[in-house]
Design an enzyme around this catalytic site. Structure first.
Site, PDB file in Angstrom:
ATOM      1  CG  LEU A 133      -1.864   1.305   1.479  1.00 23.26           C
ATOM      2  CD1 LEU A 133      -2.869   1.439   0.039  1.00 23.26           C
ATOM      3  CD2 LEU A 133      -2.598   1.109   2.723  1.00 23.26           C
ATOM      4  CD  GLU A 135       2.163   4.639  -4.512  1.00 21.56           C
ATOM      5  OE1 GLU A 135       2.410   5.762  -4.764  1.00 21.56           O
ATOM      6  OE2 GLU A 135       1.533   3.960  -5.147  1.00 21.56           O
ATOM      7  N   PRO A 136       6.538   6.024  -1.497  1.00 20.94           N
ATOM      8  CG  PRO A 136       8.569   5.586  -2.831  1.00 20.94           C
ATOM      9  CD  PRO A 136       7.156   5.221  -3.001  1.00 20.94           C
ATOM     10  N   GLY A 139       3.115   8.115   1.827  1.00 25.06           N
ATOM     11  CA  GLY A 139       3.491   7.959   3.357  1.00 25.06           C
ATOM     12  C   GLY A 139       1.953   7.524   3.772  1.00 25.06           C
ATOM     13  CB  SER A 140       0.344   8.417   7.149  1.00 25.28           C
ATOM     14  OG  SER A 140       1.515   7.922   7.932  1.00 25.28           O
ATOM     15  CD1 TRP A 164       7.868   3.520   3.647  1.00 28.22           C
ATOM     16  CD2 TRP A 164       9.514   2.765   4.487  1.00 28.22           C
ATOM     17  NE1 TRP A 164       8.595   4.553   3.717  1.00 28.22           N
ATOM     18  CE2 TRP A 164       9.848   4.147   4.219  1.00 28.22           C
ATOM     19  CE3 TRP A 164      10.723   1.931   5.120  1.00 28.22           C
ATOM     20  CZ2 TRP A 164      10.873   4.845   4.548  1.00 28.22           C
ATOM     21  CZ3 TRP A 164      11.956   2.656   5.301  1.00 28.22           C
ATOM     22  CH2 TRP A 164      11.900   3.998   5.261  1.00 28.22           C
ATOM     23  N   GLY A 347      23.844  -2.063  33.106  1.00 25.30           N
ATOM     24  CA  GLY A 347      25.050  -1.971  32.022  1.00 25.30           C
ATOM     25  C   GLY A 347      24.827  -3.210  30.953  1.00 25.30           C
ATOM     26  CD  GLU A 370       0.003  -3.089   9.259  1.00 23.77           C
ATOM     27  OE1 GLU A 370      -0.741  -2.468   8.422  1.00 23.77           O
ATOM     28  OE2 GLU A 370       0.150  -4.327   9.014  1.00 23.77           O
ATOM     29  CB  THR A 372       2.625   7.109  12.608  1.00 23.52           C
ATOM     30  OG1 THR A 372       1.641   8.179  12.405  1.00 23.52           O
ATOM     31  CG2 THR A 372       3.610   6.752  11.520  1.00 23.52           C
TER      32      THR A 372
END
Length: 391
Positions: A133, A135-136, A139-140, A164, A347, A370, A372
């Site tokens: 779904l 794409e560059p 996005g959302s 993604w 530590g 899925e 943000t």
């Protein structure tokens, strides 16, 4: 380093079959998944053989009908299995969720003939799916996608770039959303694309701060020819396919987040019980006990929230708001719990000798995938207060 093992989690399972399934999932997680997790994530090795085993064991198709090779299980059960897998290794839990997401469009929007032809192999044939779904540029903003499908006789030609994509380059099939008409949500259509289709290629995997065993990459479609018989749903119905898929996918992420958080708390409990300072276990110190109490409370609350949403889904009731709430709360809780687990180990928590540091890095991505958590808040607010004013 404490060993992974059955955890003192009280499960709410509706049938004896469900209890057996969860026992199977936990056994596989202990024997096959967890022992190889640290090395697999260090080397960035994808556990394809593990997914083949899950398929043979009937765990890759749990929420889908038995007539097509699925498990016929309610989401209430499926999500608890996901939690077990994610507790052992998030690459496996998340990958199982993504595979289920990739099957959703065909299972719920495909024709009877399409389901009979493709679904059995997808659910039980050791195949692995991916969902395309994002794409560059969009996005959302899923409705702004630009990958295009153009009709060519009885086929469609798909061109564009997806971003993604979990399992890009290794999946056997992809559920791809592409634009077939006007701008906006009404011009999108879903397609089932074979993994070996000509013109389909994956970019090199992204270099990530965690989840290194799970490949995430751009997927390029260069005139990929897909027959109309692989179109899922009606032309222009793709956005509905996407939204329907995402609601279930968000519950999958919520369950995975609780699995990661539970594993981190288990490690913190084992460490603080065995580590002595000033002549007694550090788990005796009130400051640490309060941290553990908060961790356990957040885990229990998150589990209850995702299960409540799952039961609404299983009852056929609306659950979009509850799915967004579960995804938001559970992933934020996982981030807090894993951060506290690292702190409790001192530590050692900052070293790769213990899994807490890996859990902390992996928890971060669950707040992003899925949709943000900022998007989840927008979804929830719209359900509660209505759409934003246009003034």
């Amino acid at each position: 380093m404490p060993e992974y093992g059955p955890r003192p989690v009280e499960r709410e399972l509706p049938t004896e079959e469900a209890r057996d399934l969860l026992a199977l999932a936990r056994d596989l997680a202990q024997r096959e998944v967890e022992p190889a997790a640290a090395e697999g994530e260090r080397t960035g090795t994808f556990p394809r053989e593990t997914f083949a085993l899950l398929s043979r064991s009937g765990l890759l198709g749990l929420p889908y009908p038995e007539e097509y090779g699925g498990g016929g299980q309610p989401h209430e059960v499926y999500l608890q299995v996901l939690e077990e897998l994610a507790a052992a290794r998030l690459t496996v839990g998340l990958g199982t969720s993504v595979h289920s997401l990739a099957c959703h469009g065909l299972a719920h929007f495909g024709t009877k003939e399409q389901r009979a032809e493709h679904l059995p192999a997808m659910l039980g044939g050791e195949l692995l799916g991916a969902y395309c779904l994002s794409e560059p540029a969009s996005g959302s903003d899923a409705a702004a996608l630009r990958t295009r499908a153009v009709r060519d006789g009885d086929d469609w030609l798909l061109s564009g770039t997806k971003a993604w994509i979990t399992h890009a380059g290794i999946a056997d099939f992809y559920t791809v959303l592409a634009r077939t008409g006007e701008d906006g949500p009404r011009g999108i259509t879903a397609f089932l694309v074979p993994g070996d289709a000509e013109g389909l290629s994956a970019a090199p995997p992204e270099r990530k701060m965690g989840l290194n065993g799970s490949p995430t990459a751009q997927l390029h479609l260069d005139g990929v020819r897909v027959p109309d018989s692989r179109r899922l749903g009606e032309v222009g119905q793709g956005f509905s396919v996407a939204l329907s898929s995402l609601d279930g996918g968000r519950l999958g992420i919520a369950a995975c987040a609780i699995g990661v958080a539970q594993a981190a708390m288990d490690e913190a409990l084992a460490y603080t019980a065995g580590r002595e300072q000033f002549g007694r276990p550090i788990s005796d110190f009130q400051g640490l006990r309060f941290m553990l109490a908060d961790m356990g409370t957040q885990i229990e609350a998150g589990r209850a929230l995702y299960l409540a949403a799952a039961r609404r889904h299983d009852a056929g009731q609306p659950f979009s708001r509850q799915a967004a709430m579960a995804k938001l709360f559970c992933t934020d809780a996982a981030m807090r719990v894993t951060t506290d687990a690292v702190q409790l180990l001192g530590g050692y928590g900052y070293t790769a000798d213990f899994s807490a540091e890996r859990s902390m890095r992996e928890a971060k991505v669950l707040q992003i995938v899925e949709g943000t958590n900022q998007i989840q808040r927008m979804v929830i607010a719209r359900h509660l207060a209505g759409p934003e004013s246009s003034r």
